[in-house]
Design a protein around this motif. Sequence first.
Motif: not given
Length: 158
Positions: A74-103
């Motif tokens: 039931g885990l979900r993470v939202r990321l984006q790549l910024g100038p300083g590296g990977f960061a949390l994506a805004s909770s309101t941002a629509e995902p450009a890509l969603r990948i769903t799979a078991p662990g």
Amino acid sequence: MNGTAPEFSLPPGLPTMLAPLHRRVCALVERLPVQPPSFVLARALDRVLLPRLPADARQALAGRCVELRVTDFGLRVRLQLGPGGFALASSTAEPALRITAPGSSYLRLLRGDDDPDRLFFERALVMEGDTELGLVLKNTLDAIGPLWPRRAAPAARR
């Protein structure tokens, strides 16, 4: 995001009698904030993936929200790549890509045990959203190789 109840897959080896408890735990985990696990994954990707990420892949990922869902937790993470590296994506941002799979599928990808194509065709991994971004990410990970290689078995003592 479509308003339907999420589907949670049972982890391998979990007795079916624990399925109702598993569903309740996953539903609880899914309601938790995504920031803590997203932050942890962002820091890990900064160390493991970012130094190996080619410029064209950095450009394709820059500022785009990617959401990863781990179905058996039931885990979900939202990321984006910024100038300083990977960061949390805004909770309101629509995902450009969603990948769903078991662990276990994510682990097999990280270790290089399976390639994304095989998991995709087996329906063990589902990608939704920007197909071109998904292909860039897949091809980049294929070219880089395992991000979490298996450790060699220790030599037998004599």
